[in-house]
Design an enzyme around this catalytic site. Structure first.
Site, mmCIF file in Angstrom:
data_model
loop_
_atom_site.group_PDB
_atom_site.id
_atom_site.type_symbol
_atom_site.label_atom_id
_atom_site.label_comp_id
_atom_site.label_asym_id
_atom_site.label_seq_id
_atom_site.Cartn_x
_atom_site.Cartn_y
_atom_site.Cartn_z
ATOM 1 C CD1 TRP A 22 33.390 55.704 -17.710
ATOM 2 C CD2 TRP A 22 31.747 54.476 -17.206
ATOM 3 N NE1 TRP A 22 33.235 54.641 -18.234
ATOM 4 C CE2 TRP A 22 32.147 53.628 -18.770
ATOM 5 C CE3 TRP A 22 30.855 53.601 -15.999
ATOM 6 C CZ2 TRP A 22 31.978 52.268 -18.581
ATOM 7 C CZ3 TRP A 22 30.625 51.872 -16.976
ATOM 8 C CH2 TRP A 22 31.342 51.488 -18.211
ATOM 9 C CG ASP A 50 34.262 57.262 -8.925
ATOM 10 O OD1 ASP A 50 35.417 57.958 -8.686
ATOM 11 O OD2 ASP A 50 34.192 57.436 -10.252
ATOM 12 C CE1 TYR A 55 35.168 57.150 -16.618
ATOM 13 C CE2 TYR A 55 34.694 58.496 -14.354
ATOM 14 C CZ TYR A 55 34.817 57.238 -15.316
ATOM 15 O OH TYR A 55 35.101 55.826 -13.836
ATOM 16 C CB SER A 153 39.993 51.432 -10.614
ATOM 17 O OG SER A 153 38.860 50.953 -11.009
ATOM 18 C CD GLN A 178 35.909 53.809 -8.804
ATOM 19 O OE1 GLN A 178 35.498 53.840 -9.957
ATOM 20 N NE2 GLN A 178 35.580 54.798 -7.957
ATOM 21 N N PRO A 208 26.443 48.077 -10.300
ATOM 22 C CG PRO A 208 25.697 49.494 -8.481
ATOM 23 C CD PRO A 208 26.854 49.883 -9.052
ATOM 24 N NE ARG A 229 25.246 52.369 -19.892
ATOM 25 C CZ ARG A 229 25.706 52.999 -18.263
ATOM 26 N NH1 ARG A 229 25.804 52.052 -17.391
ATOM 27 N NH2 ARG A 229 25.628 53.989 -18.068
ATOM 28 N N GLY A 286 24.192 55.765 -11.871
ATOM 29 C CA GLY A 286 24.783 56.771 -12.375
ATOM 30 C C GLY A 286 23.469 57.143 -12.618
#
Length: 336
Positions: A22, A50, A55, A153, A178, A208, A229, A286
């Site tokens: 993602w 995943d 995405y 999710s 999820q 996380p 980010r 990620g």
């Protein structure tokens, strides 16, 4: 090497770190760099991956499928999701109707270059489609051999219980949830986790590291690092915004001595922390650089002593979000 855990009450083992794409593949990261990150994941023993059709508007699935095409399929665990619109965004191109599910799984399998996914997940709860219709469609996907298991999710505890009851009636295995989960975002603990234990679901948790906040790289009173980010206008900055205030960032800096005591980086501490929850089957990581994967993999197998878990709680104090109703807020509202 990364450890394995059972996913929920199923007999399938997944790596306790799952590589997720993602916000990276098909968007922030060039394909060559994405391939290097996936190779790094495989090198440290990560075999679980995943993704989701939404995405990068299907591009993430395509990139992952291309990269994994040369791997031994039976040695991988691949998860994808359905709900959000992709492509031309037509009237039926969203949600969990039978039409959308059966068409979406075919598109995902084509892009992923595989005959099946190991877990097919409802990306959100659909208030506009009868749950029976959704679960029957998922059952048909499983019986057609296009998915081994079903998951969800960001479903609430009540939604999980209702889905689990129908899955039992339909004789299919409903095994995963999820949700977002981190030291800062613990909204699943009071309701979703107990419902999941009751229904036999394991958590595959996303974010996380709280979109990077728990790495400690964002400092109170300072501008975010260039290229981080928090500066990404394609979506990353919006996702991280809830944590980007000085109260949170100051508290996060208090975790550094605890990480030092364990010989961990801040990111490793954050990942290891979510894995202390016995209902967590895996944490999704990620990466935009291979070395991030290698570094995060060192969190696998770490046991944080109870006294340090208590110190973490003390360090973060009342900035931790625990309200279970925050899960409801992530659900799209009924549109009928």
């Amino acid at each position: 090497m990364v450890n394995y855990r059972y996913l929920g009450n199923s007999g399938m083992k997944i790596t306790e770190l799952v590589y997720g794409n993602w916000l990276t593949h098909g968007s922030q990261v060039e394909n060559e760099q994405a391939a290097a990150c996936v190779k790094a994941a495989l090198d440290v023993g990560i075999t679980s991956f995943d993704t989701a059709d939404v995405y990068a508007n299907t591009a993430a699935e395509t990139v992952l499928g291309d990269i994994l095409a040369g791997e031994h399929r039976e040695s991988l665990e691949i998860f994808t999701k359905v709900y959000w619109p992709t492509g031309p965004k037509g009237a039926n191109d969203m949600g969990l109707s039978r039409k959308h599910i059966l068409e979406s799984i075919n598109g995902s399998l084509t892009r992923l270059k595989t005959d099946y996914v190991d877990v097919y997940q409802a990306h959100r709860f659909d208030h506009d489609t009868p749950l029976e219709e959704t679960m029957i469609a998922f059952a048909d996907v499983v019986r057609a051999g296009k998915a081994h298991y079903i998951g969800v999710s960001e479903w609430t505890a009540d939604q999980i219980r209702a889905g689990a009851a129908l899955a039992k009636d339909l004789n299919i295995q409903f095994i995963s949830s999820q949700p977002q989960y981190s030291m800062l975002w613990r909204v699943i603990e009071d309701e979703v986790v107990p419902a999941s234990v009751e229904a036999g679901l394991g958590q595959i948790v996303w974010s996380p590291v709280a979109q990077g906040v728990l790495t400690g790289k964002y400092k109170p009173g300072q501008e975010p690092p260039a290229g981080s980010r928090a500066t990404d206008e394609k979506g990353g900055a919006n996702m991280i915004a809830r944590f980007m205030n000085d109260d949170v960032l100051t508290r996060v800096q208090n975790l550094q001595p605890i990480a030092d005591e364990l010989g961990l980086t801040m990111a490793q501490l954050a990942i290891a922390w979510v894995l202390q929850n016995s209902n967590v089957s895996a944490a999704i990581i990620g990466a935009s650089r291979p070395e991030q994967v290698t570094d995060n993999a060192k969190a696998s197998g770490v046991e944080i002593p109870a006294e340090l878990m208590a110190k973490i709680d003390d360090a973060l104090g009342d900035i931790v979000e625990r309200d279970p109703h925050k899960t409801v807020e992530t659900n799209p509202k009924p549109g009928r």
